[in-house]
Design a protein around this motif. Structure first.
Motif, PDB file in Angstrom:
ATOM      1  N   THR A 156      23.279  37.866  54.273  1.00 59.43           N
ATOM      2  CA  THR A 156      24.216  36.398  54.166  1.00 59.43           C
ATOM      3  C   THR A 156      23.465  35.524  54.345  1.00 59.43           C
ATOM      4  O   THR A 156      24.502  33.828  53.775  1.00 59.43           O
ATOM      5  N   GLU A 157      23.947  35.050  55.974  1.00 63.36           N
ATOM      6  CA  GLU A 157      23.262  33.921  56.306  1.00 63.36           C
ATOM      7  C   GLU A 157      21.865  33.739  55.404  1.00 63.36           C
ATOM      8  O   GLU A 157      21.600  32.145  55.114  1.00 63.36           O
ATOM      9  N   SER A 206      22.045  32.545  52.546  1.00 65.86           N
ATOM     10  CA  SER A 206      23.222  30.937  52.012  1.00 65.86           C
ATOM     11  C   SER A 206      21.827  29.614  52.811  1.00 65.86           C
ATOM     12  O   SER A 206      21.391  28.588  51.753  1.00 65.86           O
ATOM     13  N   MET A 234      18.913  28.970  50.266  1.00 69.88           N
ATOM     14  CA  MET A 234      19.639  28.279  48.714  1.00 69.88           C
ATOM     15  C   MET A 234      19.704  26.917  49.458  1.00 69.88           C
ATOM     16  O   MET A 234      19.760  25.442  48.855  1.00 69.88           O
ATOM     17  N   ASP A 235      19.365  26.386  50.595  1.00 69.46           N
ATOM     18  CA  ASP A 235      19.279  24.839  51.756  1.00 69.46           C
ATOM     19  C   ASP A 235      17.663  24.499  52.030  1.00 69.46           C
ATOM     20  O   ASP A 235      17.770  23.824  52.568  1.00 69.46           O
ATOM     21  N   ARG A 236      16.642  25.511  52.334  1.00 67.72           N
ATOM     22  CA  ARG A 236      15.163  25.706  52.522  1.00 67.72           C
ATOM     23  C   ARG A 236      14.638  26.302  52.812  1.00 67.72           C
ATOM     24  O   ARG A 236      14.964  27.897  51.428  1.00 67.72           O
ATOM     25  N   THR A 267      27.435  39.561  47.459  1.00 72.07           N
ATOM     26  CA  THR A 267      27.211  37.917  47.525  1.00 72.07           C
ATOM     27  C   THR A 267      25.589  37.375  47.353  1.00 72.07           C
ATOM     28  O   THR A 267      26.309  35.695  46.969  1.00 72.07           O
ATOM     29  N   GLN A 326      25.187  37.465  44.065  1.00 68.04           N
ATOM     30  CA  GLN A 326      25.359  36.315  42.555  1.00 68.04           C
ATOM     31  C   GLN A 326      26.934  35.478  43.243  1.00 68.04           C
ATOM     32  O   GLN A 326      26.812  34.199  42.224  1.00 68.04           O
ATOM     33  N   HIS A 327      27.991  35.394  43.882  1.00 67.57           N
ATOM     34  CA  HIS A 327      28.533  35.210  44.512  1.00 67.57           C
ATOM     35  C   HIS A 327      28.228  33.576  44.399  1.00 67.57           C
ATOM     36  O   HIS A 327      28.866  32.191  43.931  1.00 67.57           O
ATOM     37  N   LEU A 328      26.800  33.541  45.403  1.00 64.00           N
ATOM     38  CA  LEU A 328      26.590  32.124  46.053  1.00 64.00           C
ATOM     39  C   LEU A 328      25.733  31.360  45.027  1.00 64.00           C
ATOM     40  O   LEU A 328      26.035  29.931  44.613  1.00 64.00           O
ATOM     41  N   PHE A 386      26.039  31.267  41.546  1.00 61.59           N
ATOM     42  CA  PHE A 386      27.704  30.822  40.937  1.00 61.59           C
ATOM     43  C   PHE A 386      28.358  29.695  41.434  1.00 61.59           C
ATOM     44  O   PHE A 386      28.887  28.559  40.757  1.00 61.59           O
ATOM     45  N   LEU A 387      27.964  29.528  42.340  1.00 61.11           N
ATOM     46  CA  LEU A 387      29.181  28.522  43.320  1.00 61.11           C
ATOM     47  C   LEU A 387      28.181  27.109  42.979  1.00 61.11           C
ATOM     48  O   LEU A 387      28.301  25.836  42.962  1.00 61.11           O
ATOM     49  N   ARG A 388      26.352  27.530  43.187  1.00 67.03           N
ATOM     50  CA  ARG A 388      25.398  26.710  42.972  1.00 67.03           C
ATOM     51  C   ARG A 388      25.541  26.073  41.808  1.00 67.03           C
ATOM     52  O   ARG A 388      26.027  25.053  41.321  1.00 67.03           O
ATOM     53  N   SER A 416      29.048  23.996  41.083  1.00 66.08           N
ATOM     54  CA  SER A 416      29.350  23.118  41.893  1.00 66.08           C
ATOM     55  C   SER A 416      28.188  22.055  40.924  1.00 66.08           C
ATOM     56  O   SER A 416      28.912  20.893  40.507  1.00 66.08           O
TER      57      SER A 416
END
Lengths: 70, 189
Positions: free
Chosen positions: A8-9, A12, A15-17, A40, A42-44, A46-48, A51
């Motif tokens: 999960t880390e 995440s 999405m940032d590096r 997870t 899929q969820h993250l 979707f959050l992007r 936002s």
């Protein structure tokens, strides 16, 4: 083998590096066999998207009935 | 464009600007101030703009900088800097999902057709409630990354935190939001 917690880390952080080749490979392999981590991802994702839709909605230029420079 | 024409054009933008600032600053008065400053700055530069959309883009850029200034200022506040109860709760929410070997205790199910939610007004209310219920620091970093669209390196620099700290805050914020949306919107619990 990557644990779900570590996965999960990486989902995440991806999405940032830019993940390293080894990280990407390990994560892909883990996702093949782990439904919870696929959810997870899929969820993250979707959050992007949500936002970004929220931001675009608020940043949209004012309505232009006279049709100014589009 | 004259300042009067411009202020008329921007009047209907104002509520959106305030909502944009409020969700991130979590302080109505500070949000109103930031928007007011951005609109005044635009009015002073009215003759530079050809049309309302150019002005709106410019106002958003100014507002965005004001939000970052405010975050930077708050980041130096020693009280705000210390982790707090909210962050500890978010941390346990994360830890409790896994067993000692780091496997899911109860793997989260996929959401069915989440994209359809984006069309629903009620979804956006829940989305904003979930962001507002995150602890201050994770919410701030998440907001800078996803709502202001900043790169994570830029965020670390502005807030004076390490990259790994930044990634941890983003990860915890995202899982906190996932949990909130699961409970309050996707209704799987």
């Amino acid at each position: 083998m990557l644990s779900c917690k570590d996965a999960t880390e990486l989902i995440s952080q991806g999405m940032d590096r830019r993940l390293s080749l080894v990280e990407r490979f390990g994560l892909r392999l883990h996702l093949l066999i782990c439904r919870g981590c696929r959810a997870t991802e899929q969820h993250l994702g979707f959050l992007r998207n949500a936002s970004s839709a929220w931001r675009q909605h608020h940043e949209a230029p004012p309505s232009t009935p006279q049709g100014d420079s589009k | 464009m004259t300042a009067d024409e411009l202020s008329l054009q921007l009047a209907d933008l104002r509520p959106r600007l305030v909502r944009f600032a409020r969700l991130q600053l979590r302080d109505d008065a500070a949000a109103e101030d930031a928007v007011q400053d951005a609109l005044l700055a635009a009015a002073e530069n009215a003759e530079r703009f050809e049309g309302a959309s150019a002005a709106a883009t410019w106002v958003f850029a100014i507002l965005r900088n004001k939000l970052v200034d405010e975050f930077r200022r708050r980041g130096r506040d020693p009280v705000a800097l210390a982790g707090n109860e909210g962050e500890a709760a978010l941390e346990s929410l994360f830890e409790e999902q896994f067993d000692a070997r780091g496997h899911w205790r109860d793997p989260p199910p996929a959401w069915s057709d989440p994209a359809a939610s984006l069309e629903q007004k009620r979804f956006w209310e829940v989305f904003e409630i979930c962001i507002s219920s995150l602890p201050e620091r994770p919410a701030r970093v998440f907001g800078m990354r996803e709502l202001l669209g900043m790169e994570s390196e830029e965020i670390c620099k502005e807030l004076g935190i390490s990259s790994s700290n930044c990634w941890v805050l983003l990860h915890r914020a995202r899982l906190g939001l996932r949990d909130c949306l699961s409970r309050r919107w996707f209704g799987e619990h």
